[in-house]
Motif scaffolding. Structure first.
Motif, PDB file in Angstrom:
ATOM      1  N   ASN A   1       0.828  -1.216   0.000  1.00 38.27           N
ATOM      2  CA  ASN A   1       0.000   0.000   0.000  1.00 38.27           C
ATOM      3  C   ASN A   1       0.859   1.261   0.000  1.00 38.27           C
ATOM      4  N   GLY A   2       1.878   1.238  -0.862  1.00 39.78           N
ATOM      5  CA  GLY A   2       2.755   2.395  -1.024  1.00 39.78           C
ATOM      6  C   GLY A   2       3.989   2.362  -0.161  1.00 39.78           C
ATOM      7  N   LYS A   3       4.161   1.327   0.666  1.00 42.69           N
ATOM      8  CA  LYS A   3       5.327   1.215   1.535  1.00 42.69           C
ATOM      9  C   LYS A   3       6.129  -0.030   1.158  1.00 42.69           C
ATOM     10  N   PHE A   4       7.450   0.060   1.334  1.00 41.81           N
ATOM     11  CA  PHE A   4       8.353  -1.042   1.018  1.00 41.81           C
ATOM     12  C   PHE A   4       9.004  -1.510   2.307  1.00 41.81           C
ATOM     13  N   ASP A   5       8.846  -2.783   2.616  1.00 44.09           N
ATOM     14  CA  ASP A   5       9.390  -3.356   3.847  1.00 44.09           C
ATOM     15  C   ASP A   5      10.897  -3.534   3.709  1.00 44.09           C
ATOM     16  N   GLY A   6      11.661  -2.907   4.619  1.00 43.09           N
ATOM     17  CA  GLY A   6      13.110  -3.031   4.583  1.00 43.09           C
ATOM     18  C   GLY A   6      13.610  -4.442   4.803  1.00 43.09           C
ATOM     19  N   ALA A   7      12.742  -5.327   5.318  1.00 41.03           N
ATOM     20  CA  ALA A   7      13.149  -6.719   5.526  1.00 41.03           C
ATOM     21  C   ALA A   7      13.518  -7.386   4.207  1.00 41.03           C
ATOM     22  N   TRP A   8      12.941  -6.921   3.091  1.00 38.91           N
ATOM     23  CA  TRP A   8      13.311  -7.498   1.787  1.00 38.91           C
ATOM     24  C   TRP A   8      14.771  -7.198   1.457  1.00 38.91           C
ATOM     25  N   LEU A   9      15.266  -6.033   1.849  1.00 44.02           N
ATOM     26  CA  LEU A   9      16.670  -5.701   1.609  1.00 44.02           C
ATOM     27  C   LEU A   9      17.584  -6.590   2.434  1.00 44.02           C
ATOM     28  N   ILE A  10      17.174  -6.885   3.673  1.00 41.32           N
ATOM     29  CA  ILE A  10      17.977  -7.756   4.522  1.00 41.32           C
ATOM     30  C   ILE A  10      17.969  -9.181   3.977  1.00 41.32           C
ATOM     31  N   LEU A  11      16.842  -9.602   3.428  1.00 40.36           N
ATOM     32  CA  LEU A  11      16.777 -10.939   2.833  1.00 40.36           C
ATOM     33  C   LEU A  11      17.736 -11.054   1.655  1.00 40.36           C
ATOM     34  N   ASN A  12      17.854  -9.987   0.858  1.00 37.81           N
ATOM     35  CA  ASN A  12      18.823  -9.996  -0.242  1.00 37.81           C
ATOM     36  C   ASN A  12      20.237 -10.216   0.263  1.00 37.81           C
ATOM     37  N   PHE A  13      20.549  -9.626   1.408  1.00 37.38           N
ATOM     38  CA  PHE A  13      21.874  -9.815   2.008  1.00 37.38           C
ATOM     39  C   PHE A  13      22.037 -11.251   2.491  1.00 37.38           C
ATOM     40  N   ASP A  14      21.009 -11.780   3.152  1.00 41.23           N
ATOM     41  CA  ASP A  14      21.109 -13.118   3.731  1.00 41.23           C
ATOM     42  C   ASP A  14      21.318 -14.191   2.668  1.00 41.23           C
ATOM     43  N   VAL A  15      20.588 -14.088   1.549  1.00 41.43           N
ATOM     44  CA  VAL A  15      20.660 -15.159   0.554  1.00 41.43           C
ATOM     45  C   VAL A  15      22.019 -15.206  -0.138  1.00 41.43           C
ATOM     46  N   LEU A  16      22.824 -14.153   0.000  1.00 41.28           N
ATOM     47  CA  LEU A  16      24.167 -14.200  -0.575  1.00 41.28           C
ATOM     48  C   LEU A  16      25.026 -15.262   0.100  1.00 41.28           C
ATOM     49  N   ASN A  17      24.746 -15.538   1.365  1.00 42.53           N
ATOM     50  CA  ASN A  17      25.541 -16.501   2.123  1.00 42.53           C
ATOM     51  C   ASN A  17      24.614 -17.447   2.877  1.00 42.53           C
ATOM     52  N   PRO A  18      23.974 -18.380   2.178  1.00 42.24           N
ATOM     53  CA  PRO A  18      23.012 -19.258   2.850  1.00 42.24           C
ATOM     54  C   PRO A  18      23.643 -20.146   3.903  1.00 42.24           C
ATOM     55  N   GLY A  19      24.938 -20.463   3.757  1.00 42.68           N
ATOM     56  CA  GLY A  19      25.591 -21.286   4.754  1.00 42.68           C
ATOM     57  C   GLY A  19      25.584 -20.628   6.122  1.00 42.68           C
ATOM     58  N   ASN A  20      25.785 -19.327   6.133  1.00 42.93           N
ATOM     59  CA  ASN A  20      25.743 -18.595   7.400  1.00 42.93           C
ATOM     60  C   ASN A  20      24.314 -18.306   7.831  1.00 42.93           C
ATOM     61  N   TRP A  21      23.476 -17.895   6.866  1.00 42.79           N
ATOM     62  CA  TRP A  21      22.099 -17.502   7.181  1.00 42.79           C
ATOM     63  C   TRP A  21      21.273 -18.682   7.694  1.00 42.79           C
ATOM     64  N   LEU A  22      21.294 -19.782   6.963  1.00 38.92           N
ATOM     65  CA  LEU A  22      20.420 -20.906   7.292  1.00 38.92           C
ATOM     66  C   LEU A  22      20.987 -21.819   8.374  1.00 38.92           C
ATOM     67  N   TRP A  23      22.313 -21.774   8.564  1.00 38.78           N
ATOM     68  CA  TRP A  23      22.879 -22.707   9.530  1.00 38.78           C
ATOM     69  C   TRP A  23      23.974 -22.099  10.415  1.00 38.78           C
ATOM     70  N   GLY A  24      25.002 -21.542   9.809  1.00 43.44           N
ATOM     71  CA  GLY A  24      26.212 -21.194  10.553  1.00 43.44           C
ATOM     72  C   GLY A  24      25.988 -20.255  11.714  1.00 43.44           C
ATOM     73  N   LYS A  25      25.207 -19.182  11.515  1.00 40.50           N
ATOM     74  CA  LYS A  25      25.010 -18.211  12.591  1.00 40.50           C
ATOM     75  C   LYS A  25      24.284 -18.845  13.776  1.00 40.50           C
ATOM     76  N   GLN A  26      23.233 -19.617  13.479  1.00 41.98           N
ATOM     77  CA  GLN A  26      22.471 -20.259  14.552  1.00 41.98           C
ATOM     78  C   GLN A  26      23.293 -21.353  15.235  1.00 41.98           C
ATOM     79  N   TYR A  27      24.022 -22.124  14.435  1.00 46.19           N
ATOM     80  CA  TYR A  27      24.828 -23.187  15.036  1.00 46.19           C
ATOM     81  C   TYR A  27      25.895 -22.614  15.964  1.00 46.19           C
ATOM     82  N   GLY A  28      26.492 -21.481  15.562  1.00 46.62           N
ATOM     83  CA  GLY A  28      27.507 -20.863  16.406  1.00 46.62           C
ATOM     84  C   GLY A  28      26.970 -20.504  17.784  1.00 46.62           C
ATOM     85  N   VAL A  29      25.716 -20.061  17.834  1.00 48.66           N
ATOM     86  CA  VAL A  29      25.112 -19.742  19.130  1.00 48.66           C
ATOM     87  C   VAL A  29      24.796 -21.021  19.892  1.00 48.66           C
TER      88      VAL A  29
END
Length: 733
Positions: A234-262
């Motif tokens: 409705n005329g607004k763009f969710d900034g979360a889409w920009l963060i998703l673009n960053f995350d998908v560049l490194n799926p190893g870290n996004w989907l597993w590595g960051k969470q596993y490290g914790v």
């Protein structure tokens, strides 16, 4: 059924693995509960911070000086003064430092959410510090140019607060980097050095086999999808889409590595994880017209460094108009804004270093070898190295003559005294930038084809589909779609709002009370790490295959002569070229060089001292902190000069040396004709340059050359000297 994690089948109950298994099972179960509790707290934290539109992770106290809400064209940005913490003394005469936070998906404060940060370093050095930040929601009808032009008033206020200090040193992180350069192009008189950290400006550039993000716009058919996403909001763009673009560049870290490290180190990593996620999950919103401008004009159109973007009053945003030094901090480890994009604009705008010098512009870049995109403006290590060194040397950089330089930072040799790092500034050519990698003419034409397709598809969407989409979308529907964004769900589904998470907090308390970590040599811990490494390796392999395929598809489609022919791009003209130069500019550059030669034999004793000192100090073909110290001593010696007058004199004298070094040295005899003045000049140079630790062989050779020109054997011309009286040698040096 036995659900005890420590229970083994009867056949293994007495096996040698029974003890290690029980130890590992208890440890793993406790870590699992504590990890879920960390996710729960992360979700609660995200819900709390996103509920406050002006929330920030900035850890320093601050007071708002100007709110953009009250501007003629309102913006959601504000200017704040950072309040120094107890024990920190600010010198109002020092150059003010302005940190501009990036509005690239998350909320503000990242430039100062740690003590070792850009803001912290500037405060510790005694500088007045200001912060330009934003709220989560944009003003109605706010556009990107409104933000750029509105920030002019912020810098005017800073100048008014510090009339006796040098112009402000501005630091723009990521998206704020090119935004700040655009502000400086509009009002160069308000700026001292401008540092851009991890900021892409030449968006098409890159190296084949790397930098896959630049293909995204073309592979999606252009910016029509951006318009659709904004319409669905409705005329607004969710900034979360920009963060998703960053995350998908490194799926190893996004989907597993960051969470596993914790999970694997939950006892020590949970706190750090929650601190970072407080900012990472603080998603903000942009107006549709803001993000559309960015995608069309910059990301896909790549128009900024081709001088094809104009302000609301028709002024071209030409980065060559920025008179203050531009400092670019970039890294080979940055996959969002690689060096080809952060430095490629130099090749877009200048023919060679002589062109940079003729326009009296100074550009300094600093290359990190490993820092990732976020680390460039988040890492405490970067703050304690590059940020601290650039702040320490910014006055020296401001005095550099026009040209292209690299700031090289290396560990200081043990036992040499001083800080941990040794910095030097070395002259560079445009070939050094080309060596980092750059598109071929054919590659540029492929990106030009992608930009043309984007324009066509956007026009088709606006004509045939946009009216229907806008009619279908309501505000409740847009709000629901925002809440269902996959990244937002990753936070809310683990928060206390989810009834299934209510049992986690008491279980976590019990696990923390009875915590029994497994020993480091436990074989099942080793197996756990091996499994994790294999998962990351598999995801990395999939990423590499995906990126390779994306590159092949992009160039197969947009590099096709047939496609380019249909788009009208099958001409001999390059897809991009250097901005044109007017006859007036050529004449001005020629007149500048002629004037510099004509004035070579003129000047004061102070001019001669600056020229002689620079001649000796630059003997090793680089300028380091010894030269910075020498400049400070010269300024103290020439107490009649203001800092701005001294800066102008240093730049002028260095330019003369660059233009004709040997002639400039010979001309010192004409500037200082009196024998006593010459002796004082030589004595000053020896004491100033040699003070930090003796002379190098190159400096000794150049000092001997000065002695031959100004020594006792030189015969002064007849008649009284009209020059300024000689200065006394620097005391105590």
């Amino acid at each position: 059924m036995d659900t005890n994690p420590t229970t083994l089948p009867a056949s293994l109950a007495t096996a040698p693995v029974a003890g290690p298994w029980r130890e590992y099972a208890v440890d793993a179960a406790q870590r699992g509960v504590l990890f879920l509790d960390a996710l729960r707290r992360r979700g609660n934290q995200q819900a709390a911070i996103t509920a406050r539109p002006s929330a920030t992770v900035l850890r320093f106290g601050h007071e708002v000086l100007i709110s953009g809400h009250g501007l003629k064209r309102p913006i959601n940005y504000s200017l704040s003064r950072i309040l120094p913490p107890p024990g920190v003394t600010i010198d109002p005469r020092k150059r003010p430092v302005v940190v501009i936070d990036p509005r690239a998906g998350q909320g503000p404060g990242i430039g100062g959410f740690k003590p070792d940060s850009e803001i912290g370093d500037a405060l510790n050095a005694g500088h007045p510090v200001y912060f330009i930040h934003f709220s989560a929601q944009p003003e109605p009808d706010q556009g990107f140019l409104d933000v750029v032009e509105g920030q002019v008033m912020f810098f005017e206020r800073i100048r008014d607060h510090h009339p006796d200090a040098p112009p402000a040193f501005a630091i723009g992180n990521c998206q704020a980097g090119y935004q700040t350069l655009m502000v400086a192009a509009l009002r160069p008189d308000l700026f001292g050095p401008v540092m851009v950290a991890g900021s892409p400006m030449s968006y098409w550039q890159g190296v084949r086999g790397k930098n896959p993000m630049r293909y995204t716009g073309g592979l999606l058919g252009g910016s029509w999808l951006t318009a659709l996403t904004s319409d669905l909001g409705n005329g607004k763009f969710d900034g979360a889409w920009l963060i998703l673009n960053f995350d998908v560049l490194n799926p190893g870290n996004w989907l597993w590595g960051k969470q596993y490290g914790v999970y694997a180190n939950v006892d020590t990593e949970a706190g750090r994880y929650l601190e970072f996620e407080k900012w990472w999950g603080d998603f903000v919103v942009l107006n549709g017209r803001e993000i559309q401008f960015l995608v069309d004009q910059l990301f896909i159109g790549d128009k900024l460094t081709r001088n094809r973007i104009t302000s609301s009053d028709g002024k071209v945003f030409d980065l060559r108009a920025i008179t203050a030094p531009i400092i670019v901090f970039t890294s080979f480890g940055d996959n969002i804004s690689p060096p080809q994009q952060t430095l490629g604009w130099i090749l877009d705008l200048y023919r060679d270093v002589a062109d940079i010098r003729a326009r009296e512009r100074t550009i300094v870049y600093c290359l990190d070898q490993t820092a990732g995109h976020l680390a460039i403006f988040v890492s405490a290590k970067v703050g304690a190295k590059e940020d601290e060194e650039i702040l320490r040397l910014m006055d020296m950089i401001d005095c550099l003559p026009p040209g292209l330089y690299e700031l090289v930072i290396t560990p200081r040799p043990a036992g040499s005294g001083g800080g941990a790092w040794l910095s030097r500034i070395e002259a560079r050519s445009l070939d050094d930038i080309r060596a980092l990698g750059r598109n071929s003419v054919e590659d540029d034409r492929a990106f030009a084809a992608a930009a043309r397709v984007s324009e066509i598809n956007l026009s088709l969407y606006r004509t045939f589909w946009q009216p229907a989409v806008k009619a279908m979308v309501s505000q409740p529907m847009a709000d629901a779609m925002m809440k269902l964004h996959p990244l937002r769900l990753g936070y809310t589904m683990f928060a206390d709002g989810n009834p299934w998470m209510k049992a986690i907090a008491p279980l976590a308390s019990e696990a923390a009370r009875d915590r029994t970590p497994a020993t480091g040599d436990n074989p099942f811990l080793t197996l756990q790490r091996q499994v994790s490494d294999r998962i990351v390796a598999a995801l990395d392999a999939w990423r590499d295959m995906r990126d390779s395929l994306a590159e092949q598809v992009f160039f197969s489609v947009y590099g096709s002569p047939i496609v380019q022919g249909l788009l009208g791009l099958n001409t001999d003209e390059p897809a991009r070229g250097l901005p044109g130069v007017t006859a007036e500019e050529v004449n001005e550059q020629r007149a500048y060089r002629d004037t510099a030669r004509a004035e070579m034999t003129k000047g004061t004793f102070g001019d001669a001292l600056i020229r002689a000192m620079l001649y000796v100090a630059s003997a090793e073909r680089s300028l380091d902190e010894r030269c910075a110290a020498a400049l400070s001593r010269v300024l103290r010696t020439l107490g009649h000069l203001t800092p701005s007058q001294f800066k102008a004199a240093v730049r002028d004298q260095f330019e003369v040396l660059l233009l004709a070094r040997e002639d400039a040295v010979d001309a010192l005899a004409a500037i200082v004709p009196d024998a006593a003045d010459r002796a004082a000049l030589l004595e000053n140079v020896r004491s100033i340059v040699g003070a930090p630790g003796g002379l190098t062989p190159g400096e000794q050779e150049r000092l001997a050359r000065l002695d031959a020109v100004l020594g006792a054997g030189a015969r002064p011309p007849a008649g009284p000297s009209p020059r300024q009286p000689r200065a006394a040698p620097v005391a105590g040096v």
